[in-house]
Motif scaffolding. Structure first.
Motif, PDB file in Angstrom:
ATOM      1  N   SER A   9       0.675  -1.206   0.100  1.00  0.00           N
ATOM      2  CA  SER A   9      -0.112   0.154   0.088  1.00  0.00           C
ATOM      3  C   SER A   9       0.772   1.147   0.084  1.00  0.00           C
ATOM      4  CB  SER A   9      -0.953   0.035   1.301  1.00  0.00           C
ATOM      5  OG  SER A   9      -1.981  -1.113   1.187  1.00  0.00           O
ATOM      6  N   LEU A  10       1.998   1.243  -0.650  1.00  0.00           N
ATOM      7  CA  LEU A  10       2.864   2.409  -0.908  1.00  0.00           C
ATOM      8  C   LEU A  10       2.399   3.085  -1.867  1.00  0.00           C
ATOM      9  CD1 LEU A  10       6.557   0.785  -0.326  1.00  0.00           C
ATOM     10  CD2 LEU A  10       5.326   2.479   1.264  1.00  0.00           C
ATOM     11  N   PRO A  11       2.328   4.424  -1.668  1.00  0.00           N
ATOM     12  CA  PRO A  11       2.175   5.616  -2.883  1.00  0.00           C
ATOM     13  C   PRO A  11       2.847   5.365  -3.928  1.00  0.00           C
ATOM     14  CG  PRO A  11       3.255   6.727  -1.022  1.00  0.00           C
ATOM     15  CD  PRO A  11       3.111   5.289  -0.809  1.00  0.00           C
ATOM     16  N   MET A  12       2.571   5.937  -5.163  1.00  0.00           N
ATOM     17  CA  MET A  12       3.227   6.330  -6.197  1.00  0.00           C
ATOM     18  C   MET A  12       4.110   7.336  -6.029  1.00  0.00           C
ATOM     19  SD  MET A  12       2.907   3.475  -8.321  1.00  0.00           S
ATOM     20  CE  MET A  12       3.801   4.100  -9.735  1.00  0.00           C
ATOM     21  N   PHE A  13       5.303   6.851  -5.533  1.00  0.00           N
ATOM     22  CA  PHE A  13       6.249   8.082  -5.554  1.00  0.00           C
ATOM     23  C   PHE A  13       6.613   8.538  -6.925  1.00  0.00           C
ATOM     24  CE2 PHE A  13       7.042   6.405  -0.854  1.00  0.00           C
ATOM     25  CZ  PHE A  13       7.036   7.367  -0.504  1.00  0.00           C
ATOM     26  N   CYS A  14       7.188   9.757  -6.935  1.00  0.00           N
ATOM     27  CA  CYS A  14       8.187  10.080  -8.210  1.00  0.00           C
ATOM     28  C   CYS A  14       9.693  10.122  -7.848  1.00  0.00           C
ATOM     29  CB  CYS A  14       7.716  11.577  -8.471  1.00  0.00           C
ATOM     30  SG  CYS A  14       6.080  11.727  -8.962  1.00  0.00           S
ATOM     31  N   LEU A  15      10.473   9.410  -8.630  1.00  0.00           N
ATOM     32  CA  LEU A  15      11.702   9.114  -7.992  1.00  0.00           C
ATOM     33  C   LEU A  15      12.915   9.571  -8.967  1.00  0.00           C
ATOM     34  CD1 LEU A  15       9.898   6.546  -6.781  1.00  0.00           C
ATOM     35  CD2 LEU A  15      12.216   5.431  -6.655  1.00  0.00           C
TER      36      LEU A  15
ATOM     37  N   SER B  23      13.415  10.105 -19.131  1.00  0.00           N
ATOM     38  CA  SER B  23      15.062  10.542 -19.859  1.00  0.00           C
ATOM     39  C   SER B  23      15.381   9.331 -20.818  1.00  0.00           C
ATOM     40  CB  SER B  23      16.066  10.617 -18.618  1.00  0.00           C
ATOM     41  OG  SER B  23      16.135   9.553 -17.950  1.00  0.00           O
ATOM     42  N   SER B  24      14.947   8.291 -20.614  1.00  0.00           N
ATOM     43  CA  SER B  24      15.226   7.290 -21.436  1.00  0.00           C
ATOM     44  C   SER B  24      13.970   6.330 -21.530  1.00  0.00           C
ATOM     45  CB  SER B  24      16.570   6.421 -20.951  1.00  0.00           C
ATOM     46  OG  SER B  24      17.473   6.925 -20.793  1.00  0.00           O
ATOM     47  N   PRO B  25      12.959   6.726 -22.217  1.00  0.00           N
ATOM     48  CA  PRO B  25      11.950   5.947 -22.201  1.00  0.00           C
ATOM     49  C   PRO B  25      11.936   4.642 -23.380  1.00  0.00           C
ATOM     50  CG  PRO B  25      11.723   8.095 -23.715  1.00  0.00           C
ATOM     51  CD  PRO B  25      12.897   7.945 -22.856  1.00  0.00           C
ATOM     52  N   PRO B  26      10.842   3.710 -23.025  1.00  0.00           N
ATOM     53  CA  PRO B  26      10.908   2.416 -23.768  1.00  0.00           C
ATOM     54  C   PRO B  26      10.762   2.768 -25.270  1.00  0.00           C
ATOM     55  CG  PRO B  26       9.404   2.275 -21.869  1.00  0.00           C
ATOM     56  CD  PRO B  26       9.939   3.694 -21.891  1.00  0.00           C
ATOM     57  N   GLY B  27      11.612   2.136 -25.973  1.00  0.00           N
ATOM     58  CA  GLY B  27      11.421   2.413 -27.424  1.00  0.00           C
ATOM     59  C   GLY B  27      12.456   3.482 -27.905  1.00  0.00           C
ATOM     60  N   GLN B  28      13.152   4.239 -26.965  1.00  0.00           N
ATOM     61  CA  GLN B  28      14.094   5.307 -27.461  1.00  0.00           C
ATOM     62  C   GLN B  28      15.265   4.627 -28.492  1.00  0.00           C
ATOM     63  OE1 GLN B  28      16.439   6.964 -24.393  1.00  0.00           O
ATOM     64  NE2 GLN B  28      17.004   8.832 -25.361  1.00  0.00           N
ATOM     65  N   MET B  29      15.654   3.509 -28.351  1.00  0.00           N
ATOM     66  CA  MET B  29      16.439   2.914 -29.304  1.00  0.00           C
ATOM     67  C   MET B  29      15.791   2.935 -30.733  1.00  0.00           C
ATOM     68  SD  MET B  29      19.226   2.303 -27.590  1.00  0.00           S
ATOM     69  CE  MET B  29      20.035   1.422 -28.971  1.00  0.00           C
ATOM     70  N   LEU B  30      14.628   3.045 -30.947  1.00  0.00           N
ATOM     71  CA  LEU B  30      13.906   3.198 -32.194  1.00  0.00           C
ATOM     72  C   LEU B  30      13.817   4.468 -32.627  1.00  0.00           C
ATOM     73  CD1 LEU B  30      10.805   0.758 -31.678  1.00  0.00           C
ATOM     74  CD2 LEU B  30      13.031   0.186 -32.467  1.00  0.00           C
ATOM     75  N   LYS B  31      14.304   5.470 -31.887  1.00  0.00           N
ATOM     76  CA  LYS B  31      14.285   7.130 -32.478  1.00  0.00           C
ATOM     77  C   LYS B  31      15.585   6.999 -33.463  1.00  0.00           C
ATOM     78  CE  LYS B  31      14.109  10.168 -29.426  1.00  0.00           C
ATOM     79  NZ  LYS B  31      14.617  11.186 -28.288  1.00  0.00           N
TER      80      LYS B  31
ATOM     81  N   TYR C 273       0.698  16.580 -16.359  1.00  0.00           N
ATOM     82  CA  TYR C 273       0.528  16.928 -17.405  1.00  0.00           C
ATOM     83  C   TYR C 273       0.622  16.130 -18.849  1.00  0.00           C
ATOM     84  CZ  TYR C 273       0.891  21.241 -14.783  1.00  0.00           C
ATOM     85  OH  TYR C 273       0.663  22.217 -13.709  1.00  0.00           O
ATOM     86  N   GLN C 274       1.346  14.962 -18.879  1.00  0.00           N
ATOM     87  CA  GLN C 274       1.579  14.449 -19.910  1.00  0.00           C
ATOM     88  C   GLN C 274       1.091  13.024 -19.949  1.00  0.00           C
ATOM     89  OE1 GLN C 274       2.652  15.472 -22.982  1.00  0.00           O
ATOM     90  NE2 GLN C 274       3.374  13.964 -24.062  1.00  0.00           N
ATOM     91  N   ARG C 275       1.916  11.929 -19.192  1.00  0.00           N
ATOM     92  CA  ARG C 275       1.470  10.737 -19.276  1.00  0.00           C
ATOM     93  C   ARG C 275       1.841  10.087 -18.003  1.00  0.00           C
ATOM     94  NH1 ARG C 275       6.121   7.528 -19.957  1.00  0.00           N
ATOM     95  NH2 ARG C 275       7.953   8.816 -20.718  1.00  0.00           N
ATOM     96  N   PRO C 276       1.616   8.846 -17.441  1.00  0.00           N
ATOM     97  CA  PRO C 276       1.728   8.176 -16.329  1.00  0.00           C
ATOM     98  C   PRO C 276       3.277   7.940 -16.247  1.00  0.00           C
ATOM     99  CG  PRO C 276      -0.172   7.356 -17.072  1.00  0.00           C
ATOM    100  CD  PRO C 276       0.276   8.026 -18.338  1.00  0.00           C
ATOM    101  N   CYS C 277       3.902   8.099 -15.131  1.00  0.00           N
ATOM    102  CA  CYS C 277       5.299   7.773 -14.971  1.00  0.00           C
ATOM    103  C   CYS C 277       5.601   7.874 -13.675  1.00  0.00           C
ATOM    104  CB  CYS C 277       6.075   8.806 -15.885  1.00  0.00           C
ATOM    105  SG  CYS C 277       6.016  10.385 -15.367  1.00  0.00           S
ATOM    106  N   ALA C 278       6.684   7.217 -12.912  1.00  0.00           N
ATOM    107  CA  ALA C 278       7.040   7.419 -11.884  1.00  0.00           C
ATOM    108  C   ALA C 278       8.645   7.457 -11.480  1.00  0.00           C
ATOM    109  CB  ALA C 278       6.660   5.831 -11.159  1.00  0.00           C
TER     110      ALA C 278
END
Length: 486
Positions: A215-221, A258-266, A247-252
């Protein structure tokens, strides 16, 4: 020096205790009155006192008792006294002199409670670019930190329970709560030499949060950085995550922006331009950063990027630039680190306006550098931090020596002297640890090798097995789920 930390509104009590113990300890005694205990007591590394004392006469409710129990349970090796006025003060305090747990602080320069609170208050309000400016806080370069941020958390029994759970799971940590925002911080730390342990603790915390069973909250790390400047960097990264999440999308975690999934496809050229921007700011004081930024927008236009896609990538680029800035420099003006720029980016409706906004922001930021970092000195913590931040890139001896303006042979000698390891063995260890992490997270073996700079897959497999004792395939098989999927 014996350091006694009191939680009492009474200066008289502090004076009485000082008189009693000074008869025996003389000028080796330091008594600090922290005032009433109203929430988590954030004790920095080098800040653990010789003893705690809570004056419950000023605490008719149970809040202070609960927070004091949390503090004493987290620091079980430190005597914790409770004074209710029913016994003579002498009878309570003097037995400390014969208590084997009542020890002088280990460091001559310890961090007082007031110093830690002042730093964290400045940090939480973002009222100073450098929260430590003007504070006489001893050097904490021997420690690394990562910050977990939660906004909007009210001071309820639930907060206390979360603090209990977190400090029970992670002993090298502290909690801080600012009621006026409200803002809650949970900070993990370890000596810099225990970087791997800190990384494991951070990953364990992420897993516990994502599992939902505690039951830990969704911290921003934020990620891991060194010393108090690094603690500030990690806090700012956590703030970036908070704004992107809002403002944009769910993230934690900061890695997600800084290195999102799929970045290697850029597209490769776009990634090369982004790397040039960051490297130019980090090592050339931003002399060509604006030119590279114009190239970035030109490349986006050539790729026919939609405006929303351009905004998304620009937020990531913006965040990574600030990651470099706050890691390497002290910045002068508050607005540079407010995090509100994310909202501004999202509100722009035309690509040309987006380019104008970003270039204006970059010029403003470059004009407000406080260039205190010297390139002439060899700072091992700065080198290790750079290696950690860039472990996925080319880190040959010649490359990193040129970044720090040192002859490669001399760099190698200095590195061995400062760390006790050769540069190659240190890099290999970090890359193989990262490889195991990537493969365990379902990354294909050839992808992990490529991401870590190994073009020869056979060499990568042999190095991995030599280091871990098992092959990459065995790591992947070990982490398969019951249904047979990796």
């Amino acid at each position: 020096m014996y350091y006694l930390l009191l939680f009492t509104p009474s200066d008289t009590l502090a004076e009485e205790i000082t008189v009693l113990l000074s008869l025996y300890l003389g000028d080796k005694l330091y008594v600090e009155n922290a005032g009433p205990l109203q929430g988590p007591a954030a004790i920095f590394p080098k800040g653990s006192p010789s003893a705690f004392l809570l004056d419950v006469r000023s605490c008719p409710d149970q809040d202070a008792h609960s927070w004091f129990r949390l503090l004493s349970s987290q620091h079980t090796h430190i005597p914790a006294l409770v004074y209710d006025g029913s016994t003579d003060l002498r009878e309570l305090v003097l037995p400390l002199l014969y208590d084997k747990a009542f020890l002088p602080v280990k460091n001559k320069e310890f961090v007082s409670y007031a110093q830690s609170q002042a730093f964290l208050e400045r940090l939480s309000f973002l009222s100073h670019i450098n929260p430590g400016a003007g504070l006489t806080i001893p050097n904490l370069s021997g420690f690394s930190f990562t910050v977990c941020l939660l906004r909007g958390q009210k001071k309820t029994p639930e907060l206390l329970n979360r603090c209990r759970l977190l400090t029970h799971l992670f002993h090298s940590s502290f909690c801080y709560y600012n009621d006026s925002i409200p803002l809650f911080l949970f900070v993990l730390f370890e000596p810099t030499g225990n970087f791997t342990q800190l990384e494991r603790n951070r990953q364990l915390l992420i897993e516990r949060i994502q599992s939902g069973k505690d039951s830990l909250p969704m911290f921003c790390l934020g990620v891991i950085h060194h010393d108090l400047a690094g603690l500030t960097s990690s806090f700012l990264e956590a703030c970036e995550v908070y704004y992107v999440n809002s403002y944009q999308r769910p993230c934690a975690i900061f890695e997600e922006i800084s290195s999102p999934p799929g970045q290697m496809l850029k597209p490769q050229k776009l990634m090369e331009i982004e790397r040039s921007i960051r490297t130019d700011i980090q090592f050339r004081e931003g002399s060509n950063a604006l030119q590279y930024s114009r190239q970035w927008f030109a490349e986006c236009r050539a790729l026919n990027y939609e405006l929303d896609d351009m905004k998304y990538d620009l937020i990531i680029l913006y965040s990574s630039i600030k990651y470099v800035l706050f890691d390497m420099y002290g910045l002068k003006l508050k607005r540079i680190k407010s995090g509100l720029e994310v909202h501004e980016i999202l509100s722009i409706t035309q690509a040309s306006q987006l380019e104008d906004w970003f270039c204006t922001w970059l010029i403003y930021t470059l004009d407000n550098f406080d260039l205190t970092r010297s390139n002439t000195g060899f700072q091992i913590q700065e080198v290790l931090q750079f290696i950690t931040n860039h472990i996925m890139e080319d880190l040959s001896l010649n490359t990193i020596a040129s970044y720090f303006y040192v002859n490669p042979s001399y760099f190698s000698t200095l590195f061995k002297r400062e760390t006790g390891q050769t540069y190659i063995s240190y890099i290999t260890k970090l890359k193989m640890d990262k490889a195991a992490e990537l493969i365990a997270a379902n990354c294909k073996i050839y992808e992990a090798a490529h991401m870590l700079g190994y073009e020869d897959i056979r060499h990568f497999r042999n190095t991995f097995k030599k280091y871990h004792g098992i092959s990459p395939s065995q790591i992947k098989a070990h982490h398969k789920t019951p249904d047979g999927k990796a």
